[in-house]
Design an enzyme around this catalytic site. Structure first.
Site, PDB file in Angstrom:
ATOM      1  N   ARG A  12      38.226  25.692  49.470  1.00  0.00           N
ATOM      2  CA  ARG A  12      38.930  25.341  48.224  1.00  0.00           C
ATOM      3  C   ARG A  12      40.051  26.332  47.974  1.00  0.00           C
ATOM      4  O   ARG A  12      40.041  27.437  48.505  1.00  0.00           O
ATOM      5  CB  ARG A  12      37.966  25.392  47.025  1.00  0.00           C
ATOM      6  CG  ARG A  12      37.005  24.244  46.960  1.00  0.00           C
ATOM      7  CD  ARG A  12      36.400  24.078  45.575  1.00  0.00           C
ATOM      8  NE  ARG A  12      35.563  25.183  45.145  1.00  0.00           N
ATOM      9  CZ  ARG A  12      35.803  25.919  44.061  1.00  0.00           C
ATOM     10  NH1 ARG A  12      36.847  25.672  43.296  1.00  0.00           N
ATOM     11  NH2 ARG A  12      34.987  26.911  43.726  1.00  0.00           N
ATOM     12  N   ILE A  14      43.076  28.816  47.520  1.00  0.00           N
ATOM     13  CA  ILE A  14      43.909  29.561  48.466  1.00  0.00           C
ATOM     14  C   ILE A  14      43.278  29.514  49.856  1.00  0.00           C
ATOM     15  O   ILE A  14      43.972  29.339  50.864  1.00  0.00           O
ATOM     16  CB  ILE A  14      44.066  31.030  47.984  1.00  0.00           C
ATOM     17  CG1 ILE A  14      44.874  31.086  46.683  1.00  0.00           C
ATOM     18  CG2 ILE A  14      44.726  31.890  49.057  1.00  0.00           C
ATOM     19  CD1 ILE A  14      44.909  32.462  46.018  1.00  0.00           C
ATOM     20  N   ALA A  83      36.930  34.988  49.952  1.00  0.00           N
ATOM     21  CA  ALA A  83      35.993  34.571  48.896  1.00  0.00           C
ATOM     22  C   ALA A  83      36.047  35.563  47.742  1.00  0.00           C
ATOM     23  O   ALA A  83      35.979  36.773  47.952  1.00  0.00           O
ATOM     24  CB  ALA A  83      34.575  34.496  49.453  1.00  0.00           C
ATOM     25  N   THR A  86      35.617  35.575  39.513  1.00  0.00           N
ATOM     26  CA  THR A  86      35.890  36.346  38.292  1.00  0.00           C
ATOM     27  C   THR A  86      34.704  36.176  37.337  1.00  0.00           C
ATOM     28  O   THR A  86      34.065  35.109  37.320  1.00  0.00           O
ATOM     29  CB  THR A  86      37.157  35.843  37.575  1.00  0.00           C
ATOM     30  OG1 THR A  86      37.051  34.426  37.407  1.00  0.00           O
ATOM     31  CG2 THR A  86      38.417  36.163  38.353  1.00  0.00           C
ATOM     32  N   GLY A 143      40.313  42.690  30.338  1.00  0.00           N
ATOM     33  CA  GLY A 143      39.209  41.745  30.558  1.00  0.00           C
ATOM     34  C   GLY A 143      38.731  41.669  31.997  1.00  0.00           C
ATOM     35  O   GLY A 143      37.856  40.869  32.324  1.00  0.00           O
ATOM     36  N   TYR A 147      36.788  42.976  38.107  1.00  0.00           N
ATOM     37  CA  TYR A 147      37.624  42.317  39.127  1.00  0.00           C
ATOM     38  C   TYR A 147      38.695  43.272  39.669  1.00  0.00           C
ATOM     39  O   TYR A 147      38.883  43.400  40.886  1.00  0.00           O
ATOM     40  CB  TYR A 147      38.268  41.082  38.495  1.00  0.00           C
ATOM     41  CG  TYR A 147      39.104  40.229  39.416  1.00  0.00           C
ATOM     42  CD1 TYR A 147      38.512  39.275  40.241  1.00  0.00           C
ATOM     43  CD2 TYR A 147      40.496  40.351  39.437  1.00  0.00           C
ATOM     44  CE1 TYR A 147      39.286  38.476  41.071  1.00  0.00           C
ATOM     45  CE2 TYR A 147      41.268  39.561  40.267  1.00  0.00           C
ATOM     46  CZ  TYR A 147      40.663  38.616  41.079  1.00  0.00           C
ATOM     47  OH  TYR A 147      41.436  37.816  41.901  1.00  0.00           O
TER      48      TYR A 147
HETATM   49  N1  LIG Z   1      44.118  32.019  42.126  1.00  0.00           N
HETATM   50  C1  LIG Z   1      44.789  33.128  41.865  1.00  0.00           C
HETATM   51  O1  LIG Z   1      45.711  33.160  41.041  1.00  0.00           O
HETATM   52  C2  LIG Z   1      44.468  34.395  42.590  1.00  0.00           C
HETATM   53  C3  LIG Z   1      45.294  35.503  42.375  1.00  0.00           C
HETATM   54  C4  LIG Z   1      45.043  36.687  43.050  1.00  0.00           C
HETATM   55  C5  LIG Z   1      43.977  36.757  43.923  1.00  0.00           C
HETATM   56  N2  LIG Z   1      43.186  35.672  44.120  1.00  0.00           N
HETATM   57  C6  LIG Z   1      42.062  35.804  45.059  1.00  0.00           C
HETATM   58  O2  LIG Z   1      42.186  34.809  46.047  1.00  0.00           O
HETATM   59  C7  LIG Z   1      40.897  34.436  46.511  1.00  0.00           C
HETATM   60  C8  LIG Z   1      40.740  32.920  46.401  1.00  0.00           C
HETATM   61  O3  LIG Z   1      40.902  32.549  45.038  1.00  0.00           O
HETATM   62  P1  LIG Z   1      41.014  31.010  44.582  1.00  0.00           P
HETATM   63  O4  LIG Z   1      41.794  31.002  43.333  1.00  0.00           O
HETATM   64  O5  LIG Z   1      41.436  30.170  45.722  1.00  0.00           O
HETATM   65  O6  LIG Z   1      39.477  30.724  44.242  1.00  0.00           O
HETATM   66  P2  LIG Z   1      38.722  29.315  44.027  1.00  0.00           P
HETATM   67  O7  LIG Z   1      39.698  28.198  43.903  1.00  0.00           O
HETATM   68  O8  LIG Z   1      37.776  29.580  42.909  1.00  0.00           O
HETATM   69  O9  LIG Z   1      37.916  29.134  45.412  1.00  0.00           O
HETATM   70  C9  LIG Z   1      36.988  30.104  45.755  1.00  0.00           C
HETATM   71  C10 LIG Z   1      36.401  29.827  47.119  1.00  0.00           C
HETATM   72  O10 LIG Z   1      35.540  30.947  47.440  1.00  0.00           O
HETATM   73  C11 LIG Z   1      34.215  30.479  47.644  1.00  0.00           C
HETATM   74  N3  LIG Z   1      33.285  31.499  47.206  1.00  0.00           N
HETATM   75  C12 LIG Z   1      33.159  32.053  45.969  1.00  0.00           C
HETATM   76  N4  LIG Z   1      32.162  32.933  45.967  1.00  0.00           N
HETATM   77  C13 LIG Z   1      31.634  32.953  47.225  1.00  0.00           C
HETATM   78  C14 LIG Z   1      30.558  33.634  47.841  1.00  0.00           C
HETATM   79  N5  LIG Z   1      29.807  34.514  47.173  1.00  0.00           N
HETATM   80  N6  LIG Z   1      30.285  33.386  49.146  1.00  0.00           N
HETATM   81  C15 LIG Z   1      31.050  32.498  49.841  1.00  0.00           C
HETATM   82  N7  LIG Z   1      32.075  31.810  49.316  1.00  0.00           N
HETATM   83  C16 LIG Z   1      32.358  32.030  48.013  1.00  0.00           C
HETATM   84  C17 LIG Z   1      34.131  29.176  46.891  1.00  0.00           C
HETATM   85  O11 LIG Z   1      33.055  28.377  47.395  1.00  0.00           O
HETATM   86  P3  LIG Z   1      32.515  27.091  46.529  1.00  0.00           P
HETATM   87  O12 LIG Z   1      33.535  26.009  46.750  1.00  0.00           O
HETATM   88  O13 LIG Z   1      31.206  26.791  47.148  1.00  0.00           O
HETATM   89  O14 LIG Z   1      32.429  27.535  45.102  1.00  0.00           O
HETATM   90  C18 LIG Z   1      35.520  28.596  47.172  1.00  0.00           C
HETATM   91  O15 LIG Z   1      35.570  28.056  48.478  1.00  0.00           O
HETATM   92  C19 LIG Z   1      39.903  35.228  45.658  1.00  0.00           C
HETATM   93  O16 LIG Z   1      39.501  36.381  46.336  1.00  0.00           O
HETATM   94  C20 LIG Z   1      40.701  35.590  44.435  1.00  0.00           C
HETATM   95  O17 LIG Z   1      40.207  36.748  43.797  1.00  0.00           O
HETATM   96  C21 LIG Z   1      43.392  34.498  43.461  1.00  0.00           C
END
Ligand SMILES: NC(=O)c1ccc[n+]([C@@H]2O[C@H](COP(=O)([O-])OP(=O)(O)OC[C@H]3O[C@@H](n4cnc5c(N)ncnc54)[C@H](OP(=O)(O)O)[C@@H]3O)[C@@H](O)[C@H]2O)c1
Length: 240
Positions: A12, A14, A83, A86, A143, A147
């Site tokens: 899912r 990124i 993975a 938050t 907040g 993280y």
């Molecule tokens: N979105 C942003 O603006 C942003 C900004 C900076 C950094 N990031 C970082 O980018 C990364 C991806 O973020 P995202 O926004 O794409 O997140 P997301 O849409 O919430 O997707 C998270 C993905 O990680 C998986 N996941 C979560 N916890 C896990 C665990 N304990 N073991 C294995 N898989 C796990 C989820 O699996 P399920 O589908 O099974 O839940 C999902 O596939 C994260 O590290 C986040 O901190 C995001």
């Protein structure tokens, strides 16, 4: 032979964009996820990329899962530790449980993902580690004490791994995305999201594909001299 890439949280957001971009570049990709079976099944159906379910916060599960991936797809050459979760709250309301869940997934999860593949990379003399950190690990965020601490810690991991792996052909780098249009950010109330966009000089959220293209570069042979670095991709919101 095609190189094999492991993307945690690769079903899912990124991670999904990263999995697809690496597949387009010819990698054999394994994408992991935590619990959303429906999203993972849909992702596999649409892309043909195999998904594996384990909790990145669990070392034994990670080790076992990685062994399974390597048995099915071959030795892992590229690891994208993406993975992340938050559990936001102002510090005075943050619970030990919120602290622990985020540390276990975002920080210890990187250890759990890289440690099992590290000996094989050292033996084969090649490896690419890419850790998805965050703008909020660079600047802190109201907040997000939990993280921000984990995402800053991720930068310490890659800078140290970079030094340990260099002589064995392994690089370790981080990407610090700014705010990207995924479920994680879309879960933020619209008013807050609008306020965030107001702080981004580019005037919009980033797209997951914009982060995926950074990963493709860091994973490539061309990036062999890029080691221990951080790519900041945040629309000009924060300069390190
Ligand atoms: N979105 C942003 O603006 C942003 C900004 C900076 C950094 N990031 C970082 O980018 C990364 C991806 O973020 P995202 O926004 O794409 O997140 P997301 O849409 O919430 O997707 C998270 C993905 O990680 C998986 N996941 C979560 N916890 C896990 C665990 N304990 N073991 C294995 N898989 C796990 C989820 O699996 P399920 O589908 O099974 O839940 C999902 O596939 C994260 O590290 C986040 O901190 C995001």
């Amino acid at each position: 032979m095609a190189r094999t890439a492991l993307v945690t949280g690769g079903s899912r957001g990124i991670g999904a964009a990263i999995s697809k971009a690496l597949q387009n570049e010819g990698y054999t990709v394994a994408a992991t996820y935590a619990g959303n079976d429906e999203a993972a099944a849909k992702f596999t159906e649409e892309t043909g990329i195999k998904t594996y379910k384990w909790n990145a916060a669990d070392y034994d599960a990670s080790k076992e899962g990685i062994a399974k991936v390597e048995a099915e797809l071959g030795p892992i050459d590229v690891v994208v530790a993406n993975a992340g979760i938050t559990r936001d709250a102002p510090f005075h309301k943050m619970t030990p449980q919120q602290w622990k869940e985020v540390v276990d997934t975002n920080l210890t999860g990187v250890f759990n993902t890289v440690h099992p593949v590290w000996p094989g990379m050292r033996e084969r003399g090649f490896g690419r580690i890419v850790v998805i950190s965050s703008i909020n690990g660079q600047k802190g965020q109201f907040g997000q004490v939990n993280y921000a601490a984990t995402k800053a810690g991720d930068l310490g991991i890659v800078k140290s791994l970079a030094q340990e792996g260099a002589a064995k052909g392994i690089t370790a780098n981080a990407i610090c995305p700014g705010y990207i249009a995924t479920d994680m950010v879309m879960a933020v109330p619209e008013k807050v999201r609008e306020a965030i966009i107001g702080q981004i000089p580019t005037g919009r959220l980033g797209e997951p594909e914009e982060i995926a293209r950074c990963v493709v570069f860091l994973a490539s042979d061309d990036a062999g001299f890029v080691n221990g670095s951080t790519i900041t991709a945040n629309g000009g919101q924060f300069f390190v």
